[in-house]
Design an enzyme around this catalytic site. Structure first.
Site, short mmCIF file in Angstrom:
data_model
loop_
_atom_site.label_atom_id
_atom_site.label_comp_id
_atom_site.label_asym_id
_atom_site.label_seq_id
_atom_site.Cartn_x
_atom_site.Cartn_y
_atom_site.Cartn_z
N TYR A 480 40.13 3.08 -11.33
CA TYR A 480 39.43 4.37 -11.00
C TYR A 480 38.24 4.49 -12.01
CZ TYR A 480 38.32 8.77 -9.49
OH TYR A 480 37.47 10.07 -8.84
N SER A 560 36.33 5.77 -3.82
CA SER A 560 35.58 6.93 -4.37
C SER A 560 34.97 6.67 -5.68
CB SER A 560 36.43 8.17 -4.68
OG SER A 560 35.53 9.37 -4.75
N ASP A 643 33.85 11.59 6.35
CA ASP A 643 34.01 12.02 4.85
C ASP A 643 32.81 12.99 4.42
OD1 ASP A 643 33.99 11.78 2.24
OD2 ASP A 643 34.46 9.79 2.12
N HIS A 678 37.58 11.55 3.49
CA HIS A 678 37.80 11.04 2.41
C HIS A 678 38.93 10.20 1.86
CE1 HIS A 678 35.70 10.01 -1.46
NE2 HIS A 678 36.58 10.70 -2.33
#
Length: 708
Positions: A480, A560, A643, A678
């Site tokens: 991430y 993301s 989203d 999302h």
């Protein structure tokens, strides 16, 4: 358009999936060129930023892309078998952490394949279970979800939020727990909000935005968030404004009520950083005015509990690895905090709660959880016994009640719920799921590698027992790397399916997260963002160097901010990876701050309208740095039409640019889910279908053998 797409599908179907040259839908290039700091920035696909719900041209483009992608994915070997195995692995009972209110216990439980998890209630810890809310009947496609929920202090009412189609917007309603029937209250345009009950149950505090203009609900910037009090039995139009900062419209506000009901604690932020202001309202005094406690938006101040007018906070003020301090609620802004639990330079404090007269403190030690207890004078007590090496979350409770619950999980252990008694230190199971595999069949290792600048970075490597880690195995590499969010050991039926097929799963704890406190976060944001990409690339190189995987056998996945990561490293090292799976990614780093919640992200990314930040963003923006002439790995982008966190225009523009570039013959496709957002609230069946597509795609291009 339809005739053209039909021809494309026939061409694609004429050859095996891995050999067919894909004819992508034609994407119109516009003449848009922005002048920014002396540079001409072409943005030919600007029109794809428009809302797919209101722009027929964008809707046609989405439909054409999905038809090509669907045809390709349908031709991949083993996809149906992967989906079937995913369905079996997903089919286990899942509980969430119980919340105690009065004598009642509230929790969610999913029987395995339900699209949404219902809420149940028990009268007493060992009482009979009663279904309270089942969201599975709210929509035929399962895409209307139960989001946040909170029982009143006495457990007689339950406030719950409804999320439709994956949107961040919420509609809040209230249920009578005894009858199971709604009481008629409804709150709209709620987003990024706590649901905080007054102690007497007369109503609740929540945060909302003004109703957006017609057609702008899913794209307009979110500004001027306000805190309101809703009194039960009254219309929302009569709700009382509690706190707002109209002179500072970029601030967001979230409200909590202390467990004893004495104080309303309003936490204010301007972005995604843990930099807060704290404002208090004395709820024991009618019409009390807000009073500042912490000002400056300089540090983290997370409420851990209260004892009368003493408030306990987790903070990184003068403590990059965080510490716990006490503040007098009546002292006003600027008062010196009193240290209770000092910083540990070798372990990051992740959370803390005042339970049964003790502080229960969760630490991250090399990204793994350790839980310690402290008396309120700071004296250290016993550790909480955890079921193994993994991640523990929860530990919410009341200062006067020793009972609390926590969840524990690891890569090979599904999330289980445990009860902890702070008085005795005893840990007992509350809900441990039965699963369709043996956890002992899988090995969890933690390794460390050196990044480009020599920084030591942790890497979890998980695989089936007996796997030859010198054989260059197909490997799924995930990270991430942003917003101070720590990536921890956690179970995923999707990842297990990958390992069952003989693949390796690797999780890199790269910079930008919070694994090692503020310095680790700062080392991977703003001007240091390239460190995030260097760390991830170094993780891939380590896997190759150690023989665990090989060039072209690594599939990279991120969601993301992690989608941004995948897009950036694919541009920088396309030779290293066999497949790339960027999901709901932030791909246009020069315009991210113009939509919905994007303006919050400047804390991590910087401001595109400021030249020093612009220069950094322009250098790694995935959309702007696609390398012509280089052979790229196979890419499957995933996003969703609803989203409104990372608007799908990011992925639309990125894929259009990929398909137009001369970057080799491997497929560069986009999978666009309908009535999803999302990620939050996505129905189980849609999750399974998406992972089946991603794993079949990644297996095709990394050489992973798929089931027949």
């Amino acid at each position: 358009m339809k005739t053209l797409v039909a021809a494309m599908l026939l061409n694609a179907a004429a050859l095996p999936a891995h050999a067919a040259a894909i004819a992508y839908p034609a994407t119109e290039r516009g003449p848009v060129v922005d002048q920014q700091f002396g540079q001409a920035i072409a943005d030919p696909y600007r029109w794809l930023e428009n809302d797919v719900r209101t722009d027929a041209r964008v809707a046609d483009w989405v439909a054409a892309q999905n038809r090509v992608t669907d045809a390709y994915l349908a031709s991949l070997p083993g996809r149906d078998a992967i989906k079937a195995r995913l369905t079996r692995l997903w089919n286990y009972e899942r509980f969430d952490i119980p919340e105690k209110a009065g004598a009642r216990y509230f929790y969610t439980r999913n029987n395995g394949l339900q699209n949404q998890s219902p809420i149940y209630v028990r009268e007493g810890l060992n009482g009979a279970e009663r279904l309270l809310i089942d969201p599975n009947g709210w929509a035929k496609d399962g895409a209307t979800a139960l989001a946040e929920w909170a029982p009143s202090k006495d457990g007689t009412r339950l406030a719950y939020a409804i999320q439709d189609g994956g949107s961040d917007w919420r509609t809040v309603r209230v249920l009578d727990v005894a009858t199971g029937q709604p009481v008629g209250d409804e709150l709209k345009w709620v987003k990024f909000s706590n649901l905080a009950w007054a102690k007497d149950g007369s109503g609740l505090y929540y945060s909302r935005f003004a109703a957006p203009k017609e057609g702008q609900a899913f794209q307009a910037l979110n500004e001027n968030q306000q805190v309101y009090f809703h009194r039960l039995g009254t219309p929302q139009s009569e709700d009382r404004l509690v706190y707002a900062t109209p002179d500072r419209p970029k601030l967001g506000h979230s409200a909590q009520v202390t467990k004893d009901g004495a104080w309303l604690v309003i936490t204010t932020t301007e972005g995604t950083d843990d930099r807060y202001e704290i404002t208090l309202i004395d709820l024991r005094t009618p019409n009390a005015a807000p009073q500042p406690l912490v000002r400056g938006l300089d540090n983290n101040w997370t409420l851990s509990g209260s004892a009368g007018d003493t408030l306990y906070f987790l903070t990184n003020k003068d403590a990059p690895m965080q510490r716990i301090v006490a503040l007098d609620a009546r002292s006003g802004a600027g008062a010196a905090p009193r240290e209770i639990v000092p910083e540990d330079p070798k372990a990051t404090i992740d959370s803390a709660a005042l339970i049964g007269g003790k502080l229960v403190v969760t630490y991250l030690v090399d990204a793994r959880t350790e839980v310690r207890t402290f008396a309120l004078d700071g004296t250290r007590g016993a550790k909480v016994a955890l079921p193994g090496i993994g991640s523990a979350t929860g530990f919410d409770g009341d200062a006067g009640d020793p009972e609390t619950f926590f969840a524990f999980t690891s890569f090979n252990l599904p999330r289980a719920i445990y009860r902890y008694d702070a008085a005795s230190g005893k840990v007992t199971p509350f809900a441990v799921p039965k699963v369709a595999f043996d956890p002992a069949d899988y090995v969890v290792e933690q390794r460390f590698f050196a990044s480009k600048d020599g920084t030591r970075v942790p890497l979890f490597v998980v695989h089936k027992k007996g796997a030859n880690l010198k054989a260059g195995l197909p490997t799924l590499l995930y990270a991430y790397g942003g917003f101070n969010i720590s990536s921890r050991p956690a179970f995923s039926p999707a990842n297990l399916a990958w390992m069952e097929m003989g693949g390796v799963y690797a999780l890199a704890n790269i910079r930008g997260g919070g694994e090692y406190g503020k310095a680790w976060h700062d080392g991977g944001r703003l001007a240091n963002k390239q460190n995030v990409f260097d760390d991830f690339i170094a993780a891939g190189e380590y896997l190759v160097r150690e023989g665990i995987s090989a060039k072209g056998k690594i599939a990279i996945l991120g969601r993301s901010n992690g989608g941004l990561l995948v897009g950036a490293v694919t541009n920088q090292r396309p030779d290293l990876f066999g497949a790339a799976l960027p999901a709901v990614g932030v791909m246009d780093m020069l315009r991210f701050d113009r939509f919905t919640a994007g303006r919050y992200w400047v804390d991590d990314y910087g401001h595109p309208d400021r030249q020093p930040d612009f220069d950094v963003l322009r250098a790694y923006s995935p959309y702007h740095n696609i390398g012509r002439g280089q052979a790229y790995p196979a890419i499957l982008v995933t996003t969703a039409d609803t989203d409104d966190r990372v608007v799908p225009g990011h992925s639309f523009k990125y894929v259009a640019a990929l398909q137009a570039a001369k970057i080799g013959d491997k497929p560069h496709l986009i999978r666009i889910e309908t009535r999803a957002g999302h990620g939050s609230g996505k129905p189980t069946d849609k999750q399974i279908a998406e992972y089946a597509d991603m794993w079949a795609f990644a297996a095709q291009w990394t050489g992973l053998k798929v089931p027949d």
